[in-house]
Scaffold this motif. Structure first.
Motif, PDB file in Angstrom:
ATOM      1  N   LEU A  11      17.131  -6.294 -29.538  1.00 37.05           N
ATOM      2  CA  LEU A  11      17.643  -7.217 -28.534  1.00 37.05           C
ATOM      3  C   LEU A  11      16.588  -7.572 -27.489  1.00 37.05           C
ATOM      4  CD1 LEU A  11      20.201  -8.690 -27.496  1.00 37.05           C
ATOM      5  CD2 LEU A  11      20.699  -6.656 -26.138  1.00 37.05           C
ATOM      6  N   SER A  12      15.755  -6.611 -27.133  1.00 36.94           N
ATOM      7  CA  SER A  12      14.792  -6.824 -26.044  1.00 36.94           C
ATOM      8  C   SER A  12      13.350  -6.966 -26.516  1.00 36.94           C
ATOM      9  CB  SER A  12      14.868  -5.654 -25.062  1.00 36.94           C
ATOM     10  OG  SER A  12      14.506  -4.436 -25.715  1.00 36.94           O
ATOM     11  N   SER A  13      13.096  -6.887 -27.812  1.00 35.17           N
ATOM     12  CA  SER A  13      11.736  -6.780 -28.334  1.00 35.17           C
ATOM     13  C   SER A  13      10.826  -7.940 -27.934  1.00 35.17           C
ATOM     14  CB  SER A  13      11.770  -6.649 -29.859  1.00 35.17           C
ATOM     15  OG  SER A  13      12.415  -7.776 -30.435  1.00 35.17           O
ATOM     16  N   ILE A  14      11.314  -9.172 -28.081  1.00 39.91           N
ATOM     17  CA  ILE A  14      10.462 -10.331 -27.799  1.00 39.91           C
ATOM     18  C   ILE A  14      10.090 -10.388 -26.324  1.00 39.91           C
ATOM     19  CG2 ILE A  14      10.356 -12.853 -27.796  1.00 39.91           C
ATOM     20  CD1 ILE A  14      12.114 -12.869 -30.262  1.00 39.91           C
ATOM     21  N   VAL A  15      11.080 -10.195 -25.450  1.00 35.97           N
ATOM     22  CA  VAL A  15      10.818 -10.258 -24.014  1.00 35.97           C
ATOM     23  C   VAL A  15       9.872  -9.136 -23.589  1.00 35.97           C
ATOM     24  CG1 VAL A  15      11.843 -10.137 -21.712  1.00 35.97           C
ATOM     25  CG2 VAL A  15      13.006 -11.386 -23.535  1.00 35.97           C
ATOM     26  N   VAL A  16      10.110  -7.921 -24.072  1.00 29.66           N
ATOM     27  CA  VAL A  16       9.250  -6.788 -23.717  1.00 29.66           C
ATOM     28  C   VAL A  16       7.815  -7.044 -24.170  1.00 29.66           C
ATOM     29  CG1 VAL A  16       8.760  -4.356 -24.205  1.00 29.66           C
ATOM     30  CG2 VAL A  16      11.088  -5.074 -23.673  1.00 29.66           C
ATOM     31  N   PHE A  17       7.652  -7.581 -25.378  1.00 24.69           N
ATOM     32  CA  PHE A  17       6.314  -7.872 -25.901  1.00 24.69           C
ATOM     33  C   PHE A  17       5.600  -8.893 -25.020  1.00 24.69           C
ATOM     34  CE2 PHE A  17       3.395 -10.426 -28.441  1.00 24.69           C
ATOM     35  CZ  PHE A  17       2.602  -9.447 -29.032  1.00 24.69           C
ATOM     36  N   VAL A  18       6.280  -9.985 -24.684  1.00 24.63           N
ATOM     37  CA  VAL A  18       5.665 -11.052 -23.881  1.00 24.63           C
ATOM     38  C   VAL A  18       5.347 -10.563 -22.471  1.00 24.63           C
ATOM     39  CG1 VAL A  18       6.077 -13.317 -22.831  1.00 24.63           C
ATOM     40  CG2 VAL A  18       6.741 -12.909 -25.203  1.00 24.63           C
ATOM     41  N   VAL A  19       6.272  -9.823 -21.863  1.00 24.20           N
ATOM     42  CA  VAL A  19       6.068  -9.322 -20.499  1.00 24.20           C
ATOM     43  C   VAL A  19       4.903  -8.332 -20.448  1.00 24.20           C
ATOM     44  CG1 VAL A  19       7.090  -7.900 -18.674  1.00 24.20           C
ATOM     45  CG2 VAL A  19       8.430  -9.725 -19.720  1.00 24.20           C
ATOM     46  N   CYS A  20       4.838  -7.432 -21.414  1.00 23.07           N
ATOM     47  CA  CYS A  20       3.755  -6.442 -21.446  1.00 23.07           C
ATOM     48  C   CYS A  20       2.406  -7.107 -21.711  1.00 23.07           C
ATOM     49  CB  CYS A  20       4.033  -5.380 -22.500  1.00 23.07           C
ATOM     50  SG  CYS A  20       5.394  -4.265 -22.096  1.00 23.07           S
ATOM     51  N   LEU A  21       2.364  -8.058 -22.643  1.00 27.62           N
ATOM     52  CA  LEU A  21       1.108  -8.729 -22.972  1.00 27.62           C
ATOM     53  C   LEU A  21       0.588  -9.538 -21.790  1.00 27.62           C
ATOM     54  CD1 LEU A  21      -1.020  -9.366 -25.116  1.00 27.62           C
ATOM     55  CD2 LEU A  21       0.393 -11.299 -25.852  1.00 27.62           C
ATOM     56  N   SER A  22       1.471 -10.303 -21.147  1.00 27.15           N
ATOM     57  CA  SER A  22       1.043 -11.102 -19.996  1.00 27.15           C
ATOM     58  C   SER A  22       0.621 -10.213 -18.836  1.00 27.15           C
ATOM     59  CB  SER A  22       2.163 -12.054 -19.569  1.00 27.15           C
ATOM     60  OG  SER A  22       3.359 -11.346 -19.257  1.00 27.15           O
ATOM     61  N   GLY A  23       1.315  -9.087 -18.647  1.00 25.87           N
ATOM     62  CA  GLY A  23       0.934  -8.147 -17.597  1.00 25.87           C
ATOM     63  C   GLY A  23      -0.425  -7.520 -17.855  1.00 25.87           C
ATOM     64  N   ALA A  24      -0.698  -7.178 -19.116  1.00 32.24           N
ATOM     65  CA  ALA A  24      -1.992  -6.593 -19.476  1.00 32.24           C
ATOM     66  C   ALA A  24      -3.122  -7.591 -19.249  1.00 32.24           C
ATOM     67  CB  ALA A  24      -1.967  -6.142 -20.934  1.00 32.24           C
ATOM     68  N   MET A  25      -2.882  -8.865 -19.575  1.00 36.10           N
ATOM     69  CA  MET A  25      -3.909  -9.893 -19.389  1.00 36.10           C
ATOM     70  C   MET A  25      -4.145 -10.175 -17.905  1.00 36.10           C
ATOM     71  SD  MET A  25      -2.862 -12.500 -22.479  1.00 36.10           S
ATOM     72  CE  MET A  25      -4.311 -13.536 -22.292  1.00 36.10           C
ATOM     73  N   TYR A  26      -3.081 -10.086 -17.105  1.00 40.93           N
ATOM     74  CA  TYR A  26      -3.198 -10.374 -15.675  1.00 40.93           C
ATOM     75  C   TYR A  26      -3.909  -9.255 -14.914  1.00 40.93           C
ATOM     76  CZ  TYR A  26      -1.798 -11.747 -10.949  1.00 40.93           C
ATOM     77  OH  TYR A  26      -1.804 -12.113  -9.629  1.00 40.93           O
ATOM     78  N   SER A  27      -3.914  -8.054 -15.474  1.00 39.89           N
ATOM     79  CA  SER A  27      -4.396  -6.884 -14.744  1.00 39.89           C
ATOM     80  C   SER A  27      -5.867  -6.983 -14.339  1.00 39.89           C
ATOM     81  CB  SER A  27      -4.164  -5.612 -15.569  1.00 39.89           C
ATOM     82  OG  SER A  27      -4.847  -5.695 -16.809  1.00 39.89           O
ATOM     83  N   PHE A  28      -6.678  -7.722 -15.107  1.00 33.93           N
ATOM     84  CA  PHE A  28      -8.110  -7.814 -14.813  1.00 33.93           C
ATOM     85  C   PHE A  28      -8.471  -9.122 -14.112  1.00 33.93           C
ATOM     86  CE2 PHE A  28      -8.123  -4.631 -18.195  1.00 33.93           C
ATOM     87  CZ  PHE A  28      -8.945  -3.673 -17.642  1.00 33.93           C
ATOM     88  N   LYS A  29      -7.514  -9.713 -13.434  1.00 40.01           N
ATOM     89  CA  LYS A  29      -7.749 -10.995 -12.757  1.00 40.01           C
ATOM     90  C   LYS A  29      -8.962 -10.933 -11.828  1.00 40.01           C
ATOM     91  CE  LYS A  29      -5.788 -14.063  -9.264  1.00 40.01           C
ATOM     92  NZ  LYS A  29      -4.670 -14.314  -8.339  1.00 40.01           N
ATOM     93  N   THR A  30      -8.990  -9.954 -10.932  1.00 38.81           N
ATOM     94  CA  THR A  30     -10.065  -9.868  -9.944  1.00 38.81           C
ATOM     95  C   THR A  30     -11.404  -9.607 -10.600  1.00 38.81           C
ATOM     96  OG1 THR A  30      -8.508  -9.035  -8.285  1.00 38.81           O
ATOM     97  CG2 THR A  30     -10.854  -8.655  -7.882  1.00 38.81           C
ATOM     98  N   GLN A  31     -11.447  -8.670 -11.549  1.00 39.87           N
ATOM     99  CA  GLN A  31     -12.708  -8.301 -12.188  1.00 39.87           C
ATOM    100  C   GLN A  31     -13.302  -9.464 -12.984  1.00 39.87           C
ATOM    101  OE1 GLN A  31      -9.970  -6.354 -12.111  1.00 39.87           O
ATOM    102  NE2 GLN A  31     -10.821  -4.825 -10.718  1.00 39.87           N
ATOM    103  N   ILE A  32     -12.463 -10.192 -13.704  1.00 37.99           N
ATOM    104  CA  ILE A  32     -12.955 -11.324 -14.499  1.00 37.99           C
ATOM    105  C   ILE A  32     -13.463 -12.436 -13.594  1.00 37.99           C
ATOM    106  CG2 ILE A  32     -12.244 -13.168 -16.084  1.00 37.99           C
ATOM    107  CD1 ILE A  32     -10.365 -11.156 -17.395  1.00 37.99           C
TER     108      ILE A  32
END
Length: 376
Positions: A11-32
């Motif tokens: 039930l939650s797989s797609i949302v959890v995947f998208v939220v986790c992936l976008s969060g992981a990509m956003y985490s290095f905003k300052t460093q990049i």
């Protein structure tokens, strides 16, 4: 238990995947962003004299018809000073990096990644669906918390012989077994941190989660309609504090603008906060007619986010010293809840750790679905 775990996961797989992936990509905003603009962000000169005075920066910018609104001094000479300004002629806001010793303008960010990371942030918060997306993300993360707990219960070995299997991935086994081990074993090792990240995420999304966390830390519940009667005294205190702050702001706004020496403010704040730090100087604006100097200590494990503030009036008179250490645990948590959620509270090492754990969380729906498909 296993059936509930399965269907909640689907039930939650797609949302959890998208939220986790976008969060992981956003985490290095300052460093990049800093890496792409390395030449203007970092100071590569070997020899340095004293720090350029903030008053000098303000005067130099005024000569170019630019009114300084904020300055960020790094903790050492490896970085340039970041200066935010409002252009008085063309009426726009911008920023420059200036040399930490000479005060010469080095440049501004030539490579902007803001649009991409703003998109990642919006996807992470609401899937680009506004308030509906906020609720969808919140419900999915709440389900994910249930999945983490139920997954730990399902992982728990039933006898001593299975304990060893539960702690390792058998890479030499066939692919279905490897997938099964990746789902179970990695889930076990990341359980606590994923649970913490999820709860801090829910803290931002839901008032009842915020109340539960704050109360557990000794604070007062978040004010809402359901507890209004029980919280009348607290509401009075909050209103009184708000009223005092509003009246102080109004008094400051009515004061005549005087020429305040930023150099004297820095000297005074350094006497009150005598430690090495990243220092931000906030000049008065229409909304906030105060000078405020914020220092972020660099010698502790929480060097990325724990601030102390010194507040001054529009005339440069000392108003208030706000120490992070003097706040209650509940207030401290509320102030650092976001960096706790992102890992920034531990600096770069925390961001890297959170990135790895979040990518493992991305793999959970994938490996879970593969296990389910094989069973079918």
């Amino acid at each position: 238990m296993s059936v509930s775990h399965l269907w909640l996961g689907l039930l939650s797989s797609i949302v959890v995947f998208v939220v986790c992936l976008s969060g992981a990509m956003y985490s290095f905003k300052t460093q990049i962003s800093e890496l792409l603009n390395y030449d203007v962000v970092f100071n590569t000169e070997a020899n340095h004299s004293n720090w350029v005075k903030p008053e000098t920066i303000k005067i130099n910018f005024l000569k170019e018809k630019k009114q300084v609104t904020r300055m960020i001094y790094p903790s050492d000479f490896s970085r340039n000073v970041m200066v935010f300004f409002h252009d008085l002629e063309e009426d726009f806001d911008g920023h420059y990096y200036v040399h930490p010793s000479t005060g010469d303008i080095v440049g501004s960010n030539a490579q902007s990644t803001g649009a991409f990371f703003d998109l990642m942030r919006s996807i992470h918060k609401n899937l680009l669906l506004g308030k509906i997306g906020n609720h969808l993300v919140g419900i999915s993360i709440l389900i994910f918390v249930v999945l983490l707990i139920s997954g730990l219960i399902l992982w728990f070995p039933s006898n001593k012989k299975q304990w060893k299997k539960g702690f390792q991935i058998k890479w030499s086994a066939k692919l279905p077994r490897v997938i099964y081990d990746l789902h179970n074993t990695l889930g076990f090792y990341t359980f606590l941190l994923l649970l913490f990240i999820s709860i801090t995420g829910l803290y931002v999304s839901y008032a009842w989660v915020k109340s539960a966390v704050v109360v557990s830390l000794g604070g007062q519940p978040v004010l809402n309609a359901s507890n209004a009667d029980a919280m009348k005294s607290e509401l009075s205190n909050v209103f009184a504090s708000f009223l005092e702050e509003s009246m102080d702001n109004q008094v400051e706004k009515e004061k005549q603008q005087v020429d305040v020496s930023l150099n004297q403010l820095i000297e005074d704040s350094n006497r009150r906060l005598p430690y090495k730090a990243i220092t931000t100087i906030q000049l008065p604006t229409d909304d906030n007619p105060h000078y405020q100097i914020t220092k972020v200590k660099q010698e502790s494990i929480f060097s990325a986010v724990v601030p102390d503030h010194v507040k001054y009036g529009k005339d440069g008179q000392f108003k208030k010293l706000i120490l992070f250490s003097d706040q209650s645990i509940a207030d401290q948590f509320m102030e650092v809840s976001l960096p706790l959620h992102t890992g920034e509270i531990l600096g770069l090492s925390g961001i890297i750790l959170y990135f790895v754990v979040t990518m493992i969380a991305c793999s959970m729906p994938v490996t879970g679905i593969l296990i389910w498909v094989r069973k079918l």
